[in-house]
Design a protein around this motif. Structure first.
Motif, PDB file in Angstrom:
ATOM      1  N   GLY A  16       0.778  -1.232   0.000  1.00 42.21           N
ATOM      2  CA  GLY A  16       0.000   0.000   0.000  1.00 42.21           C
ATOM      3  C   GLY A  16       0.809   1.281   0.000  1.00 42.21           C
ATOM      4  O   GLY A  16       0.251   2.364   0.216  1.00 42.21           O
ATOM      5  N   ASP A  17       2.098   1.203  -0.258  1.00 44.66           N
ATOM      6  CA  ASP A  17       2.965   2.391  -0.234  1.00 44.66           C
ATOM      7  C   ASP A  17       2.777   3.204  -1.520  1.00 44.66           C
ATOM      8  O   ASP A  17       3.220   2.814  -2.599  1.00 44.66           O
ATOM      9  N   LYS A  18       2.123   4.351  -1.398  1.00 45.76           N
ATOM     10  CA  LYS A  18       1.853   5.210  -2.554  1.00 45.76           C
ATOM     11  C   LYS A  18       3.120   5.904  -3.050  1.00 45.76           C
ATOM     12  O   LYS A  18       3.247   6.182  -4.237  1.00 45.76           O
ATOM     13  N   GLU A  19       4.042   6.175  -2.165  1.00 43.59           N
ATOM     14  CA  GLU A  19       5.292   6.818  -2.571  1.00 43.59           C
ATOM     15  C   GLU A  19       6.111   5.895  -3.475  1.00 43.59           C
ATOM     16  O   GLU A  19       6.678   6.334  -4.475  1.00 43.59           O
ATOM     17  N   ALA A  20       6.141   4.617  -3.145  1.00 47.43           N
ATOM     18  CA  ALA A  20       6.857   3.648  -3.982  1.00 47.43           C
ATOM     19  C   ALA A  20       6.195   3.563  -5.357  1.00 47.43           C
ATOM     20  O   ALA A  20       6.877   3.469  -6.380  1.00 47.43           O
ATOM     21  N   PHE A  21       4.870   3.617  -5.384  1.00 49.41           N
ATOM     22  CA  PHE A  21       4.166   3.615  -6.664  1.00 49.41           C
ATOM     23  C   PHE A  21       4.543   4.851  -7.472  1.00 49.41           C
ATOM     24  O   PHE A  21       4.771   4.765  -8.681  1.00 49.41           O
TER      25      PHE A  21
END
Length: 172
Positions: A16-21
């Motif tokens: 769920g890590d949006k920064e990694a996305f």
């Protein structure tokens, strides 16, 4: 982005890590767009396909069993592009003049190969785009396209010769 970094970021996306996305998106947006553009030959359609790829990647990232997530992403881009071509009921989309490019297609702005690309078959366009724009190895393209390695290599060489011949004629 190196494969190890991509794998790490995809595992973070699974959590769920949006920064990694965001990192994956910023690194792969242009090559995914370029692959889609080279296959479908239409800027707005390639933009839609690019968006679909990343929405699907965010909602359902590849499972840990996927050994090569880069190839998985570009296979998805290729498949969505082929589906889009089928929906238009025409594989001769390059018969029309290409639409003007905007800043989202920086690579296409630098070198306009669209007229030359219309001389290639759909499979040749895919192979060239996957190799040059997605930086995939011929063995990875072979797996994605379900072709033998020698067939991929032969089609790539034939496509380059066709492009070279066409561009040399254009310069005259």
């Amino acid at each position: 982005m190196k494969d190890a970094d991509l794998k790490m970021n995809i595992s973070k996306v699974r959590a769920g890590d949006k920064e990694a996305f965001g990192i994956i998106y910023s690194e792969l947006k242009k090559p995914v767009f370029t692959v889609a553009l080279r296959i479908v030959g239409d800027v707005p359609l390639a933009e839609d396909i690019t968006q679909d790829v990343f929405v699907k990647l965010f909602l359902l990232p590849p499972p840990p069993s996927v050994k090569n997530p880069r190839a998985w992403i570009f296979k998805m881009a290729r498949n969505l592009s082929i589906d889009a071509l089928r929906k238009t009921q025409s594989l001769s989309i390059y018969d029309n003049e290409p639409e003007p490019y905007d800043e989202s297609s920086l690579i296409a702005e630098k070198i306009d190969l669209m007229r030359a690309f219309k001389k290639l078959s759909v499979s040749e366009r895919q192979i060239v785009a996957l190799h040059l724009n997605a930086s995939l190895k011929f063995s990875e393209i072979s797996d994605i396209m379900d072709l033998s390695l020698s067939a991929v290599y032969r089609r790539y060489k034939k496509a380059l010769k066709t492009l070279r011949d066409y561009l040399e004629v254009e310069r005259l």
